[in-house]
Design a protein around this motif. Structure first.
Motif, PDB file in Angstrom:
ATOM      1  N   CYS A  13       0.858   4.370  -2.724  1.00  0.00           N
ATOM      2  CA  CYS A  13       0.817   5.788  -2.342  1.00  0.00           C
ATOM      3  C   CYS A  13       1.973   6.548  -2.984  1.00  0.00           C
ATOM      4  CB  CYS A  13       0.871   5.929  -0.829  1.00  0.00           C
ATOM      5  SG  CYS A  13      -0.578   5.288   0.049  1.00  0.00           S
ATOM      6  N   SER A  14       3.150   5.960  -2.993  1.00  0.00           N
ATOM      7  CA  SER A  14       4.319   6.622  -3.585  1.00  0.00           C
ATOM      8  C   SER A  14       4.133   6.838  -5.079  1.00  0.00           C
ATOM      9  CB  SER A  14       5.583   5.785  -3.333  1.00  0.00           C
ATOM     10  OG  SER A  14       5.878   5.713  -1.959  1.00  0.00           O
ATOM     11  N   ASN A  54      -0.564  15.738  -4.336  1.00  0.00           N
ATOM     12  CA  ASN A  54      -1.594  14.706  -4.206  1.00  0.00           C
ATOM     13  C   ASN A  54      -1.834  14.415  -2.717  1.00  0.00           C
ATOM     14  OD1 ASN A  54      -3.337  12.579  -4.446  1.00  0.00           O
ATOM     15  ND2 ASN A  54      -2.145  11.506  -6.003  1.00  0.00           N
ATOM     16  N   TYR A 114       3.615  15.511   5.072  1.00  0.00           N
ATOM     17  CA  TYR A 114       3.657  14.140   5.585  1.00  0.00           C
ATOM     18  C   TYR A 114       4.814  13.961   6.567  1.00  0.00           C
ATOM     19  CZ  TYR A 114       4.028   9.039   5.567  1.00  0.00           C
ATOM     20  OH  TYR A 114       4.105   7.716   5.949  1.00  0.00           O
ATOM     21  N   GLU A 156       0.833  -1.205   0.000  1.00  0.00           N
ATOM     22  CA  GLU A 156       0.000   0.000   0.000  1.00  0.00           C
ATOM     23  C   GLU A 156       0.869   1.257   0.000  1.00  0.00           C
ATOM     24  OE1 GLU A 156      -4.012   1.170  -0.386  1.00  0.00           O
ATOM     25  OE2 GLU A 156      -2.923  -0.727  -0.551  1.00  0.00           O
ATOM     26  N   HIS A 207      -3.994   9.050   2.614  1.00  0.00           N
ATOM     27  CA  HIS A 207      -4.207   7.603   2.676  1.00  0.00           C
ATOM     28  C   HIS A 207      -3.001   6.914   3.306  1.00  0.00           C
ATOM     29  CE1 HIS A 207      -5.757   3.690   1.706  1.00  0.00           C
ATOM     30  NE2 HIS A 207      -4.693   3.396   0.965  1.00  0.00           N
ATOM     31  N   ARG A 208      -1.806   7.421   3.016  1.00  0.00           N
ATOM     32  CA  ARG A 208      -0.597   6.845   3.617  1.00  0.00           C
ATOM     33  C   ARG A 208      -0.625   7.028   5.138  1.00  0.00           C
ATOM     34  NH1 ARG A 208       4.976   6.636   0.560  1.00  0.00           N
ATOM     35  NH2 ARG A 208       6.324   5.697   2.143  1.00  0.00           N
ATOM     36  N   ALA A 240       1.572   9.622  -5.607  1.00  0.00           N
ATOM     37  CA  ALA A 240       2.132  10.935  -5.263  1.00  0.00           C
ATOM     38  C   ALA A 240       3.095  11.426  -6.335  1.00  0.00           C
ATOM     39  CB  ALA A 240       2.840  10.860  -3.911  1.00  0.00           C
ATOM     40  N   ASN A 283      -4.461  13.486  -1.340  1.00  0.00           N
ATOM     41  CA  ASN A 283      -5.246  12.257  -1.143  1.00  0.00           C
ATOM     42  C   ASN A 283      -4.331  11.056  -0.920  1.00  0.00           C
ATOM     43  OD1 ASN A 283      -7.770  13.493  -1.437  1.00  0.00           O
ATOM     44  ND2 ASN A 283      -7.716  13.294  -3.658  1.00  0.00           N
ATOM     45  N   ALA A 284      -3.266  10.983  -1.708  1.00  0.00           N
ATOM     46  CA  ALA A 284      -2.339   9.857  -1.569  1.00  0.00           C
ATOM     47  C   ALA A 284      -1.633   9.902  -0.219  1.00  0.00           C
ATOM     48  CB  ALA A 284      -1.312   9.885  -2.705  1.00  0.00           C
ATOM     49  N   TRP A 285      -1.163  11.091   0.183  1.00  0.00           N
ATOM     50  CA  TRP A 285      -0.455  11.202   1.454  1.00  0.00           C
ATOM     51  C   TRP A 285      -1.401  11.007   2.643  1.00  0.00           C
ATOM     52  CZ3 TRP A 285       4.581  10.860   1.261  1.00  0.00           C
ATOM     53  CH2 TRP A 285       5.262  11.276   0.117  1.00  0.00           C
TER      54      TRP A 285
END
Length: 266
Positions: free
Chosen positions: A42-43, A52, A97, A38, A58-59, A46, A54-56
């Motif tokens: 995410c990486s 992004n 992050y 996962e 979610h991370r 991003a 949203n990606a971070w």
């Protein structure tokens, strides 16, 4: 994806799987593999889309619900995302992050320390029950507390900001991250000059990617109270203002000086 992950975690945490003797370790390994996969998703997300969040976000959710925000996980994430932010100096989402990681590391270390203090008080009051009172969680907290040096990690984050600001002038994101890192350093009890520091320079980093090694950092490192103090920051600002030719860089450095005066009251 979060719902699917929750179902997989629940499935791999069933008591029937744990009670099968040697198969008990398998669910833990599967969960660890899920987390790593996962993180890779995410990486990639991003890297494809700037800013992004949203990606971070979610991370962060994965860390909170699957990684449990342990000190080891937080330190691993600080190490693994350093190269990414170095290659995306205008993308504040990645630095945001890292701010979450630093704040979580401070909070987790302080919490672990409180657990140790409470455990010591119980043991002092009941010496005969010391072994019985000491839980597995408190023992794990002791190991983690002894292995992390908060001032060192905050110092390294400021070093990273300094190097990136020098290399890539005119990026406001880097100055904002310096603000937040210095703010964290002054709100961390472990970052005071009286705190006892322990060397944990053995983090697994890719020196070929990042261009500098832990040994190089150790040789460059100034005394802790100097580096995290305002004098070093003011000297850095003066150096930038006297040497830079980028108008935005000069504007950001001036704004950073004003923030320092307001925040530190000097």
């Amino acid at each position: 994806r979060r719902w699917v992950l929750q179902q997989l975690i629940q499935e791999n945490s069933l008591p029937s799987l744990v009670t099968k003797g040697s198969l008990g370790a398998a669910p833990v390994e599967r969960i660890h593999r899920l987390v790593q996969e996962e993180m890779n998703v995410c990486s990639e997300a991003a890297g494809r889309y700037p800013s992004n969040y949203n990606a971070w976000s979610h991370r962060i959710w994965v860390l909170q619900h699957l990684g449990k925000l342990t000190v080891k996980v937080l330190l691993d994430e600080l190490s693994s995302t350093k190269y990414w932010v170095s290659m995306h100096v205008s993308d504040h989402s990645g630095f945001h992050y890292r701010q979450f990681l630093l704040k979580s590391l401070i909070g987790r270390t302080v919490t672990d320390n409180n657990v140790l203090v409470q455990n010591q008080m119980v043991n002092e009051q009941n010496p005969s029950l010391q072994k019985e009172q000491e839980s597995a969680e408190a023992e794990a907290a002791r190991v983690e507390e002894q292995s992390v040096d908060l001032p060192s990690h905050l110092e390294e984050e400021l070093e990273l900001c300094t190097e990136l600001i020098d290399t890539y002038p005119g990026h406001e994101t880097l100055w904002c991250h310096s603000d937040e890192t210095l703010n964290n350093s002054h709100h961390s009890p472990a970052a005071s000059p009286m705190a006892q520091a322990m060397d944990v320079d053995g983090l697994n980093e890719s020196s070929s990617k990042q261009g500098y090694t832990q040994e190089t950092k150790r040789l460059k490192r100034a005394p802790m109270q100097d580096f995290l103090g305002p004098e070093m920051e003011y000297r850095f600002i003066d150096k930038v203002l006297s040497t830079c030719r980028d108008a935005d860089q000069a504007r950001f450095a001036t704004a950073y000086r004003k923030w320092l005066v307001t925040f530190l009251g000097q």
